[in-house]
Design an enzyme around this catalytic site. Structure first.
Site, short mmCIF file in Angstrom:
data_model
loop_
_atom_site.label_atom_id
_atom_site.label_comp_id
_atom_site.label_asym_id
_atom_site.label_seq_id
_atom_site.Cartn_x
_atom_site.Cartn_y
_atom_site.Cartn_z
N HIS A 78 15.37 33.59 60.31
CA HIS A 78 16.45 34.56 60.42
C HIS A 78 17.16 34.37 61.76
O HIS A 78 16.52 34.19 62.78
CB HIS A 78 15.86 35.97 60.33
CG HIS A 78 16.89 37.04 60.38
ND1 HIS A 78 17.57 37.45 59.27
CD2 HIS A 78 17.38 37.75 61.41
CE1 HIS A 78 18.43 38.39 59.61
NE2 HIS A 78 18.34 38.58 60.90
N ASP B 185 12.58 34.16 56.44
CA ASP B 185 13.36 35.32 56.86
C ASP B 185 12.67 36.60 56.45
O ASP B 185 12.56 36.91 55.26
CB ASP B 185 14.76 35.24 56.23
CG ASP B 185 15.75 36.20 56.84
OD1 ASP B 185 15.32 37.21 57.44
OD2 ASP B 185 16.95 35.95 56.72
N CYS C 54 23.73 38.63 60.04
CA CYS C 54 22.58 39.52 60.24
C CYS C 54 22.99 40.98 59.95
O CYS C 54 23.37 41.33 58.85
CB CYS C 54 22.03 39.34 61.65
SG CYS C 54 20.54 40.29 61.97
#
Length: 163
Positions: free
Chosen positions: A128, A96, A51
């Site tokens: 995500h 995402d 991330c």
């Protein structure tokens, strides 16, 4: 992420308002970590960025990283992807908002031009954060998380292994 989470506020000010998560604050930490490992005699260093961390792996690749793995990257600029000096593997989520389809396709085109070895695996039906926040009771999420982990292991072994 929690529904009320203020991501931009967290980046600008941190969790307590006094620890920003900006390039000016984070880059020196990453560089110090890489330099520490090199000082211990490590000559081959792989880096994983999940991330938010993906941006900082890519930004600091040239400080001594030999290969990198990213899972559901966020906030990595096209120019940062274009500047990578070594192999890059990405585990992407099919759903995402931070690394959507068009950004994934742009990234693939950019990586093609770098001359570096790259890999992008797409895991459908996950969102995500799947590689760290998967529901272990959900077989689709669990499979994607496990496969992303395996992807990283194989990638690092291929590029950093003895053989």
């Amino acid at each position: 992420m929690p529904e009320n989470f203020d991501l931009n506020g967290w980046i600008a000010h941190g969790s307590d308002g006094n620890n920003p998560h900006t390039a000016e604050q984070i880059d020196p930490i990453i560089i110090a970590g890489i330099n520490y490992m090199k000082g211990l005699g490590f000559s081959r260093i792989g880096a994983a960025g999940y991330c938010f961390g993906a941006k900082y792996v890519v930004r600091n690749y040239s400080h001594g990283i030999q290969c990198a793995f990213l899972a559901h990257p966020s906030f990595v600029e096209n120019s940062e992807f274009a500047a990578i000096p070594g192999p890059l593997s990405i585990a992407a989520a099919g759903e995402d908002d931070y690394f959507p389809t068009h950004k994934r396709h742009e990234t693939e085109e950019i990586l093609r031009t770098t001359g570096q070895e790259y890999q992008i695996n797409l895991f459908g039906a996950v969102e995500h954060g799947f590689a760290v926040r998967a529901d272990p009771e959900d077989r689709v999420q669990r499979f994607a998380k496990e496969q992303a982990f395996n992807q990283a292991l194989v990638w690092f072994n291929h590029h950093l292994g003895e053989g």
